[in-house]
Design a protein around this motif. Structure first.
Motif, PDB file in Angstrom:
ATOM      1  N   ARG A  49     -28.583  10.683   3.161  1.00 43.75           N
ATOM      2  CA  ARG A  49     -29.240  11.614   2.243  1.00 43.75           C
ATOM      3  C   ARG A  49     -28.541  11.632   0.880  1.00 43.75           C
ATOM      4  NH1 ARG A  49     -25.583  14.769   5.023  1.00 43.75           N
ATOM      5  NH2 ARG A  49     -24.661  16.433   3.835  1.00 43.75           N
TER       6      ARG A  49
ATOM      7  N   SER B  49     -11.066  13.447   9.989  1.00 44.92           N
ATOM      8  CA  SER B  49     -11.392  12.201   9.270  1.00 44.92           C
ATOM      9  C   SER B  49     -10.514  12.054   8.031  1.00 44.92           C
ATOM     10  CB  SER B  49     -12.852  12.189   8.820  1.00 44.92           C
ATOM     11  OG  SER B  49     -13.708  12.281   9.899  1.00 44.92           O
TER      12      SER B  49
ATOM     13  N   LYS C 230     -19.284   3.709   2.956  1.00 39.30           N
ATOM     14  CA  LYS C 230     -18.490   4.120   4.123  1.00 39.30           C
ATOM     15  C   LYS C 230     -17.912   2.867   4.772  1.00 39.30           C
ATOM     16  CE  LYS C 230     -19.933   8.457   3.998  1.00 39.30           C
ATOM     17  NZ  LYS C 230     -19.193   9.686   4.015  1.00 39.30           N
ATOM     18  N   PRO C 231     -16.975   3.051   5.684  1.00 41.18           N
ATOM     19  CA  PRO C 231     -16.422   1.872   6.374  1.00 41.18           C
ATOM     20  C   PRO C 231     -17.424   1.226   7.330  1.00 41.18           C
ATOM     21  CG  PRO C 231     -15.357   3.920   7.127  1.00 41.18           C
ATOM     22  CD  PRO C 231     -16.267   4.301   6.010  1.00 41.18           C
TER      23      PRO C 231
ATOM     24  N   GLY D  20     -16.867  16.137  -3.465  1.00 44.74           N
ATOM     25  CA  GLY D  20     -18.310  16.373  -3.399  1.00 44.74           C
ATOM     26  C   GLY D  20     -18.814  16.961  -2.085  1.00 44.74           C
TER      27      GLY D  20
ATOM     28  N   ARG E  51     -20.799  25.526   7.151  1.00 49.85           N
ATOM     29  CA  ARG E  51     -21.303  24.460   6.287  1.00 49.85           C
ATOM     30  C   ARG E  51     -21.666  24.996   4.900  1.00 49.85           C
ATOM     31  NH1 ARG E  51     -23.432  19.364   7.893  1.00 49.85           N
ATOM     32  NH2 ARG E  51     -24.870  18.667   6.307  1.00 49.85           N
TER      33      ARG E  51
ATOM     34  N   GLU F  60     -24.994   9.842   0.072  1.00 47.21           N
ATOM     35  CA  GLU F  60     -24.489   9.672   1.427  1.00 47.21           C
ATOM     36  C   GLU F  60     -25.459   8.723   2.140  1.00 47.21           C
ATOM     37  OE1 GLU F  60     -21.642  11.409   3.348  1.00 47.21           O
ATOM     38  OE2 GLU F  60     -21.234  10.866   1.299  1.00 47.21           O
TER      39      GLU F  60
ATOM     40  N   LYS G  43     -12.271  11.004  14.789  1.00 48.47           N
ATOM     41  CA  LYS G  43     -11.882  11.711  13.555  1.00 48.47           C
ATOM     42  C   LYS G  43     -10.433  12.192  13.549  1.00 48.47           C
ATOM     43  CE  LYS G  43     -16.586  12.715  12.513  1.00 48.47           C
ATOM     44  NZ  LYS G  43     -17.543  13.551  11.847  1.00 48.47           N
TER      45      LYS G  43
HETATM   46  N1  COA Z   1     -20.352  14.499  -0.499  1.00 46.94           N
HETATM   47  C1  COA Z   1     -21.165  15.219   0.268  1.00 46.94           C
HETATM   48  N2  COA Z   1     -21.103  15.234   1.608  1.00 46.94           N
HETATM   49  C2  COA Z   1     -20.172  14.472   2.186  1.00 46.94           C
HETATM   50  C3  COA Z   1     -19.267  13.693   1.447  1.00 46.94           C
HETATM   51  C4  COA Z   1     -19.377  13.730   0.043  1.00 46.94           C
HETATM   52  N3  COA Z   1     -18.565  13.044  -0.747  1.00 46.94           N
HETATM   53  N4  COA Z   1     -18.464  13.051   2.304  1.00 46.94           N
HETATM   54  C5  COA Z   1     -18.830  13.414   3.549  1.00 46.94           C
HETATM   55  N5  COA Z   1     -19.872  14.266   3.466  1.00 46.94           N
HETATM   56  C6  COA Z   1     -20.612  14.870   4.571  1.00 46.94           C
HETATM   57  C7  COA Z   1     -21.264  13.797   5.406  1.00 46.94           C
HETATM   58  O1  COA Z   1     -22.520  13.436   4.908  1.00 46.94           O
HETATM   59  C8  COA Z   1     -21.368  14.491   6.751  1.00 46.94           C
HETATM   60  O2  COA Z   1     -22.478  15.358   6.708  1.00 46.94           O
HETATM   61  P1  COA Z   1     -23.409  15.585   7.983  1.00 46.94           P
HETATM   62  O3  COA Z   1     -22.617  16.497   8.867  1.00 46.94           O
HETATM   63  O4  COA Z   1     -24.613  16.227   7.396  1.00 46.94           O
HETATM   64  O5  COA Z   1     -23.664  14.237   8.566  1.00 46.94           O
HETATM   65  C9  COA Z   1     -20.118  15.386   6.806  1.00 46.94           C
HETATM   66  O6  COA Z   1     -19.704  15.545   5.442  1.00 46.94           O
HETATM   67  C10 COA Z   1     -18.970  14.766   7.576  1.00 46.94           C
HETATM   68  O7  COA Z   1     -18.767  13.481   6.996  1.00 46.94           O
HETATM   69  P2  COA Z   1     -17.650  12.450   7.407  1.00 46.94           P
HETATM   70  O8  COA Z   1     -16.354  13.143   7.539  1.00 46.94           O
HETATM   71  O9  COA Z   1     -17.690  11.318   6.443  1.00 46.94           O
HETATM   72  O10 COA Z   1     -18.063  12.010   8.867  1.00 46.94           O
HETATM   73  P3  COA Z   1     -19.099  10.933   9.316  1.00 46.94           P
HETATM   74  O11 COA Z   1     -19.302  11.181  10.768  1.00 46.94           O
HETATM   75  O12 COA Z   1     -20.286  10.920   8.423  1.00 46.94           O
HETATM   76  O13 COA Z   1     -18.321   9.537   9.119  1.00 46.94           O
HETATM   77  C11 COA Z   1     -16.258   8.235   9.116  1.00 46.94           C
HETATM   78  C12 COA Z   1     -17.154   9.220   9.891  1.00 46.94           C
HETATM   79  C13 COA Z   1     -14.989   8.017   9.917  1.00 46.94           C
HETATM   80  C14 COA Z   1     -16.982   6.936   8.900  1.00 46.94           C
HETATM   81  C15 COA Z   1     -15.929   8.867   7.756  1.00 46.94           C
HETATM   82  O14 COA Z   1     -15.377  10.135   7.980  1.00 46.94           O
HETATM   83  C16 COA Z   1     -14.978   8.103   6.884  1.00 46.94           C
HETATM   84  O15 COA Z   1     -15.339   7.208   6.166  1.00 46.94           O
HETATM   85  N6  COA Z   1     -13.730   8.511   6.887  1.00 46.94           N
HETATM   86  C17 COA Z   1     -12.716   8.001   5.990  1.00 46.94           C
HETATM   87  C18 COA Z   1     -12.345   9.166   5.150  1.00 46.94           C
HETATM   88  C19 COA Z   1     -11.286   8.828   4.188  1.00 46.94           C
HETATM   89  O16 COA Z   1     -11.207   7.770   3.635  1.00 46.94           O
HETATM   90  N7  COA Z   1     -10.427   9.780   3.977  1.00 46.94           N
HETATM   91  C20 COA Z   1      -9.339   9.487   3.125  1.00 46.94           C
HETATM   92  C21 COA Z   1      -8.565  10.642   2.791  1.00 46.94           C
HETATM   93  S1  COA Z   1      -7.031   9.946   2.371  1.00 46.94           S
END
Ligand code: COA
Ligand code: AMP
Length: 639
Positions: free
Chosen positions: A174, A514, A321-322, A144, A576, A171, A546
């Motif tokens: 948002r 991440s 999220k975590p 997503g 983006r 999210e 990350k």
């Molecule tokens: N749909 C839409 N947007 C998404 C999304 C999704 N499913 N997942 C992430 N995004 C967006 C976020 O909203 C964020 O947008 P922003 O730049 O407008 O804030 C951007 O993508 C980056 O998100 P994310 O990588 O999640 O970074 P974060 O700073 O919001 O959170 C963590 C940091 C470490 C908490 C998060 O990255 C996380 O939970 N990581 C674990 C990921 C994981 O489990 N990966 C497993 C792969 S095996």
């Protein structure tokens, strides 16, 4: 009977793979049991269980109901962002999957047809994937966080009959509206699916009716809500497929802008994942396994959806999220509440939790005694994070290494066979079936402790990629040509004198942000389209939270008047909008020139080493030393 050791099981897997995997195949219910394991007639492309027939959905769902376990919980949907939970039994899952499969069939989806899924972390995502498997159709799930352009390229490559989606994802800060993204993707794709089925969720602006109205008279797909699509439809019976037929395509980043469509078969996948549950994770029927990832990634495909269900276990679909939903105790609260036996997440999630809760105070507030192990993958588990997690949780923390391509772990601590000593920084040992070697650039094996290309001797075990969608040549040239007789993993590392494998990083332009796999090459292609950019390099630099983050270095065209801030804004929004927010591209620096070899190759590795403050050797083929010196000032402070 004595308990087998890792050593004995590993030996058996490489000495007689045919017997080893035919024995393992007994864990699966076949319509036609295989009489052979490996078909090597088209080597280096191998196929597993060439004469077997089965249905993956039956193995994941129906057979547990038939065995009298229909009341057992198959899936817990737990949304931290919405504050709702749903427990779905195997019997209910069977009913909902069959009904949705019926709806897909009415829309013309049959055996071998593709269905593209663009879904958030809800139960319906699992239901839709299983419904495709039930029909013998091939799902392709798109994460997503990817933008419409990425969706469009996957639509054109996989040519789906239908698209399955939801109103959007939630999210923390948002709501992400999916329907406008699908509409935009369909406007730019050449291929047109015949239907879009939308699971409607409250609280989103665009409804199915809006999309339908806009599509009217345009000759595009039919837009239907799930309720409309399922209305009066007969549940679908499972369709028998060949073990070698594709179950899914999952696109992943390569070195170019064009993602690779990793193809997974039905039979090898079911056998390998079933084997992994017992032998790697030690999870069986009735246990609860929670993989805190996303169905859009391979980890989600394998250990949120298929493997726990194949094993008759309970899986948790977590929308949150975590940290921040609402706090760093979200994981431990759910371990307690759902009685989780094995938790699986990415190191980056642990680093985020540690940052918010360094002393592990939230852990102490919960009874996590059900937890027997924490598995992590997606990127290297750095020793500091390992020690922290092991201390605050008091359970084994198991790093294991794998890739979208392999579908399951190449290296792991095989907890179901034997708990080997954990060594921080190592994903332990090769998993039975994977013959791992370290090769130098010309393919010669290296000795203990010597770092080189990590390669796996062919054939890869069942469950690994069978090819790239519609492109055997790219499969061979991307993975099987660099070292004939081996699969090139694209990772570098070494094996120590005890046989422990250490994975140190990629040898190509793939980075892990991440735990999300991204291509810096693709980002470079996008950055280069900006009218003021003469040339650019995007590299992955170390990031304390990350793991890595993309960092762009740009040379402006002569006479360009743009300010650094405006350029940054433009490039961030360009990446983006073209890849998606998940790219997390935020660093931009303007430089006078990029360091290159005399043949014009940008020295990305040297730049990355500079930015990470590592020692670097300057290649003798460098074109102009002064460029590197000038860059040092820009790159070194970025640590
Ligand atoms: N749909 C839409 N947007 C998404 C999304 C999704 N499913 N997942 C992430 N995004 C967006 C976020 O909203 C964020 O947008 P922003 O730049 O407008 O804030 C951007 O993508 C980056 O998100 P994310 O990588 O999640 O970074 P974060 O700073 O919001 O959170 C963590 C940091 C470490 C908490 C998060 O990255 C996380 O939970 N990581 C674990 C990921 C994981 O489990 N990966 C497993 C792969 S095996
Ligand atoms: P993906 O295909 O998204 O699973 O990403 C695969 C890549 O992530 C691998 O090639 C590695 O570079 C990296 N990776 C995954 N798990 C690990 C791990 N446990 N240790 C080191 N790197 C890992």
């Amino acid at each position: 009977m004595t308990q087998p050791t890792y050593e004995s099981v590993y030996r058996a897997s490489v000495d007689d793979p045919e017997k080893f995997w035919l024995d393992a195949a007994a864990a699966v219910d076949w319509v036609t049991p295989p009489t052979r394991a490996l078909d090597d007639s088209t080597a280096p492309i191998y196929r597993w269980f060439p004469d077997g027939e089965l249905n993956t959905c039956v193995n994941a769902v129906d057979r547990h109901v038939a065995a009298g376990h229909g009341e057992r919980t198959a899936l817990i949907y737990d949304s931290a962002v919405l504050g709702i939970q749903e427990h779905i039994s195997y019997a209910e899952l069977q009913e909902r999957v069959a009904r949705f499969a019926g709806a897909l069939a009415v829309q013309g989806v049959g055996k071998g047809d593709r269905v593209l899924l663009y879904m958030p972390m809800i139960a319906e995502s699992v239901i839709a994937m299983l419904a495709c498997a039930r029909l013998g159709a091939v799902h392709s799930v798109v994460f997503g966080g990817f933008a419409p352009r990425e969706l469009a390229s996957r639509i054109d490559d996989s040519r789906p009959v239908a698209v399955v989606t939801a109103s959007g994802g939630v999210e923390p800060k948002r709501r992400i509206e999916y329907l406008p993204a699908i509409e935009e993707a369909l406007r730019s794709s050449e291929h047109a699916p015949s239907a879009v089925l939308v699971h409607e969720r409250d609280g989103f602006e665009t409804t199915v009716a809006d999309a339908r109205e806009r599509a009217q008279g345009q000759g595009g797909p039919a837009w239907l809500s799930w309720a409309e699509a399922q209305d009066g439809v007969a549940p679908a019976e499972p369709v028998t497929v060949a073990a070698t037929d594709p179950l899914y395509i999952l696109y992943t980043s390569g070195t170019t802008g064009k993602p690779k469509g990793v193809v997974r078969d039905n039979g090898g996948h079911a056998v390998a994942l079933s084997w992994s549950m017992a032998n790697i994770y030690d999870v069986g029927a009735g246990d609860v396994m929670w993989t805190a990832s996303d169905v859009g990634w391979v980890v989600g495909h394998s250990y949120i959806v298929y493997a726990p269900l194949l094993a008759g276990a309970t899986t948790v679909v977590y929308e949150g999220k975590p940290v921040g939903t609402p706090d760093a105790g979200a994981f431990w609260q759910r371990v307690e509440e759902h009685g989780v036996k094995v938790l699986f997440t990415a190191p980056t999630a642990l680093r985020a939790i540690r940052k918010a809760d360094p002393e592990g105070d939230f852990v102490k507030q919960h009874d996590i005694s059900s937890l027997q192990a924490l598995f992590v993958a997606g990127e290297r588990l750095d020793p500091e994070t390992y020690h922290w997690a092991a201390k605050v949780l008091g359970v084994p923390v198991v790093d294991h290494w794998w890739q979208t391509e392999t579908g399951w772990a190449i290296c792991a601590n095989p907890f179901g066979i034997e708990k080997l000593p954990i060594v921080a920084g190592s994903p332990t040992v090769p998993v039975p079936g994977f013959y791992v070697e370290i090769l130098d650039p010309i393919g010669e094996p290296l000795g203990p402790g010597e770092e080189g290309n990590i390669a796996v001797r062919l054939p890869l075990p069942p469950g690994t990629l069978s090819t790239l969608w519609g492109n055997d040549e790219r499969f061979v040239s991307s993975y099987l040509s660099a070292f004939p007789g081996y699969y090139a993993t694209g990772d570098s590392g070494y094996i120590d004198e005890n046989g422990y494998v250490f994975v140190m990083g990629r040898t190509d332009d793939v980075i892990n942000v991440s735990g999300h796999r991204l291509s810096t090459g693709q980002m470079e292609q996008i950055v280069a389209t900006h009218p003021d950019v003469a040339e650019c390099a995007v590299i992955g630099v170390n990031d304390p939270l990350k793991g890595q983050r993309p960092s762009g270095y740009v040379v402006l065209k002569t006479g360009a008047q743009i300010t650094q801030e405006q350029l940054r804004e433009d490039l961030v929004s360009l990446v983006r909008s073209q890849i998606g927010p998940v790219a997390d591209f935020k660093d931009v620096a303007v430089v006078e020139a990029l360091p290159k070899t005399r043949s014009g190759k940008i020295l990305r590795k040297t730049m990355r080493q500079m930015a990470d403050g590592e020692q670097y050797t300057v290649p003798s083929t460098i074109e102009d030393h002064s460029v590197l010196e000038a860059l040092h000032a820009v790159l070194a402070p970025k640590r």
